[in-house]
Design an enzyme around this catalytic site. Structure first.
Site, short mmCIF file in Angstrom:
data_model
loop_
_atom_site.label_atom_id
_atom_site.label_comp_id
_atom_site.label_asym_id
_atom_site.label_seq_id
_atom_site.Cartn_x
_atom_site.Cartn_y
_atom_site.Cartn_z
N GLU A 101 0.87 -1.06 0.02
CA GLU A 101 0.05 0.02 -0.06
C GLU A 101 0.86 1.22 0.08
OE1 GLU A 101 -2.55 1.72 -0.84
OE2 GLU A 101 -3.97 1.41 0.78
N ASP A 102 0.39 2.16 -0.65
CA ASP A 102 1.02 3.57 -0.50
C ASP A 102 1.12 4.21 0.74
OD1 ASP A 102 -1.49 4.08 -0.70
OD2 ASP A 102 -1.50 5.27 -2.34
N ILE A 103 0.01 4.52 1.39
CA ILE A 103 0.08 5.19 2.64
C ILE A 103 -0.85 4.84 3.59
CG2 ILE A 103 -1.56 6.82 1.58
CD1 ILE A 103 0.16 9.26 2.67
N VAL A 104 -0.55 4.74 5.02
CA VAL A 104 -1.22 4.79 6.11
C VAL A 104 -1.63 6.06 6.66
CG1 VAL A 104 -1.90 3.73 8.01
CG2 VAL A 104 -0.91 2.50 6.48
N ASP A 105 -2.96 6.50 6.53
CA ASP A 105 -3.27 7.76 7.35
C ASP A 105 -4.02 7.54 8.32
OD1 ASP A 105 -4.11 10.53 7.60
OD2 ASP A 105 -5.29 10.70 5.61
N SER A 106 -5.23 7.18 8.46
CA SER A 106 -6.20 7.01 9.52
C SER A 106 -5.91 5.57 9.94
CB SER A 106 -7.57 7.32 9.36
OG SER A 106 -8.31 6.52 8.30
P1 IMP Z 1 -6.56 5.91 5.70
O1 IMP Z 1 -7.66 4.92 5.33
O2 IMP Z 1 -7.08 7.25 6.15
O3 IMP Z 1 -5.42 5.25 6.09
O4 IMP Z 1 -6.21 6.31 4.18
C1 IMP Z 1 -5.59 5.44 3.19
C2 IMP Z 1 -5.83 5.89 1.64
O5 IMP Z 1 -6.28 7.50 1.75
C3 IMP Z 1 -4.39 5.81 1.09
O6 IMP Z 1 -4.69 4.49 0.35
C4 IMP Z 1 -4.57 6.84 0.01
O7 IMP Z 1 -5.32 6.58 -1.28
C5 IMP Z 1 -5.44 8.14 0.72
N1 IMP Z 1 -4.52 8.95 1.55
C6 IMP Z 1 -4.53 9.49 2.78
N2 IMP Z 1 -3.64 10.14 2.83
C7 IMP Z 1 -3.09 10.57 1.57
C8 IMP Z 1 -2.28 11.62 1.20
O8 IMP Z 1 -1.50 12.41 2.16
N3 IMP Z 1 -1.82 11.67 0.08
C9 IMP Z 1 -2.55 10.85 -1.10
N4 IMP Z 1 -3.36 10.15 -0.67
C10 IMP Z 1 -3.64 9.87 0.60
MG MG Z 2 -4.47 4.09 -1.58
#
Ligand code: IMP
Ligand code: MG
Length: 182
Positions: A101-106
């Protein structure tokens, strides 16, 4: 190489840093899976395609590459429900699975995904993520992590904002006015 777009605030991870770290992660994966028959790698579209391409070209272990497409965000940066847009081709039961996966945000997306795949009874399941934001989110396990970054919107090396900036060779912070005024 093209110039830095005006929407970029600053580069957080350079292409040289990425290149070195991706090689290190692949080495680790080569070691950890040295004895498995085949590793089933699932890249999460679209964001992971560049990371996955670079990572897998350092792998010396037998592996298959597949993709899943999920949608958790709309055009911009607001979180929403996770949907499967495209699934993998093979049953995952008994397979050694690595999610890239590219990124983990939440952490919602990866958490959803790991539960979903876990329910398909793979022999093993691990996660490999390029960048993780430093913030309070879900406590989801990342087995192979490239970099920890500040809690800002980032683009480049697969990461986008409204489908733009994905092919920048580095990971960069987007100017706040680009993603906060909408
Ligand atoms: P999460 O579910 O909040 O962890 O977000 C994960 C998904 O949100 C990633 O797979 C990305 O597609 C998108 N995302 C979250 N933050 C960013 C960011 O800073 N740049 C680009 N995509 C992001
Ligand atoms: Mg993504």
């Amino acid at each position: 190489m093209y110039p830095t777009p005006p929407e970029i605030e600053r580069i957080l991870v350079t292409s040289e840093q990425i290149e070195q770290r991706v090689a290190e992660l692949a080495q680790q994966i080569n070691q950890d899976y040295a004895t498995v028959e085949r590793l089933y790698i699932i890249g999460i579209l679209k964001g992971a395609f560049i990371f996955l391409a670079d990572l897998t070209r350092h792998l010396t272990i037998p592996h298959a590459v597949d993709f899943m497409a999920l949608s958790s965000y709309g055009k911009t940066t607001v979180s929403g429900a996770v949907r499967i847009l495209m699934d993998v081709r093979e049953p995952l039961e008994g397979q050694h699975v690595l999610i890239v996966e590219d990124i983990v945000d939440s952490g919602h997306t990866l958490n959803y995904l790991t539960h979903l795949i876990h329910n398909r009874r793979p022999a093993s399941l691990r996660t490999c993520v390029l960048v993780r934001k430093q913030r309070n989110g879900i406590n989801v396990t990342v087995d192979y992590l490239g970099f920890t970054i500040p809690d800002v919107w980032v683009v480049g090396y697969g990461l986008d904002y409204a489908d733009r900036f994905r092919t920048l060779p580095y990971v960069a912070e987007l100017k706040r006015e680009v993603y906060s005024q909408k």
